[in-house]
Design a protein around this motif. Structure first.
Motif: not given
Length: 298
Positions: A285-294
């Motif tokens: 969940a953290i990995r996906g959210r970080r990717y979208i943000r970046e």
């Protein structure tokens, strides 16, 4: 945030507790799921099998975690049941969603669906021949009639192409969009890619009708194995066919850019559908959210 994007990012509870294969995540409570969504930086979610049936109770529960309800899945059987029965069950679902604060209804035609049956190998072809012409007419006309009913309640109906159903690839989606006028589309990147279609091509073709997005990624090597061995959807899920944006084969940058050009406004829902024992839901969940943000600046 890129110009033109008015997006809220949520996560699907199926990443923690699977709806079709309920042994996956059976030990994870709904409270843990919602708490970890919030911790990972999401602001919304969709319905799952552990949620209260009453819409007001759903809204209250989510509010404790600072979350909103984006939508929830509804199976239609327009090809195989009477329209009156379909309308009754649909109206009940819409009422639950509205009470919970959602304005989008997710639907998928599930006549002849095999995605929850581990004994049935997946098909990698258009589903057009699975129903006769009169059944297809009932599906297309019924979906538009349901979309009209939802519109009267201030809701949009987003059709979800899904592996193991009669509408799963771009050919099916093209026909659906051609034969309907009121119905909107859910862009599920993972299911389209799994079916052998390019989700970006589907977005280019039908972008103005996309009102909801599932950011689901695939692991191409696993999908190829599923094709080669003629495995079921259940086997594919358990083998790790799906993952989050930033960990898989789909290039999301052009998808994000095109949604911005369209002035898309709505939800992006991260959906991975993995075995929590093999893929820690919070970490992904953290990995996906970080990717979208970046990648998208959202």
């Amino acid at each position: 945030m890129p110009q033109g994007l008015a997006v809220e990012v949520g996560s699907q509870p199926i990443n923690w507790c699977n709806d079709d294969f309920r042994d996956l995540g059976a030990s994870i409570t709904l409270e843990q799921c919602l708490s970890e969504m919030q911790q990972a930086g999401y602001v919304g979610t969709e319905l799952g099998h552990r949620f209260p049936q009453d819409g007001d109770s759903v809204r209250t529960l989510l509010g404790k975690y600072g979350l909103k309800l984006a939508s929830g899945w509804h199976s239609t059987f327009l090809a195989s049941r009477s329209y009156a029965d379909e309308e009754k069950s649909f109206d009940a679902h819409v009422a639950r969603l509205r009470a919970a604060g959602s304005r989008v209804v997710i639907v998928a035609e599930c006549t002849h669906a095999i995605h929850s049956d581990g004994s049935k190998p997946l098909r990698f072809a258009s589903g057009m021949e699975l129903l006769d012409s009169s059944a297809w007419t009932r599906v297309y006309e019924g979906l538009d009639r349901l979309a009209e009913r939802a519109a009267a309640e201030g809701m949009k109906v987003a059709y979800h192409p899904h592996m193991g159903t009669v509408i799963q690839d771009q050919r099916d989606v093209d026909r659906l969009m051609e034969r309907t006028k009121v119905l909107s589309l859910l862009l599920d990147t993972g299911h389209l890619a799994f079916a052998g279609s390019d989700p970006f091509a589907v977005l280019r073709a039908h972008g103005p009708r996309v009102v909801h997005v599932h950011l689901k990624n695939i692991r191409p090597a696993v999908v190829e194995e599923v094709r080669a061995k003629r495995l079921s959807f259940e086997a594919a899920v358990r083998a790790g066919a799906f993952t989050v944006p930033g960990d898989g084969g789909i290039d999301y940058k052009p998808i994000f850019e095109h949604l911005a050009r369209l002035g898309y406004s709505g939800w992006w829902i991260v959906e991975a559908e993995q075995d929590p024992a093999k893929a820690n839901p919070l970490e992904y969940a953290i990995r996906g959210r970080r990717y979208i943000r970046e990648t998208a600046g959202v």
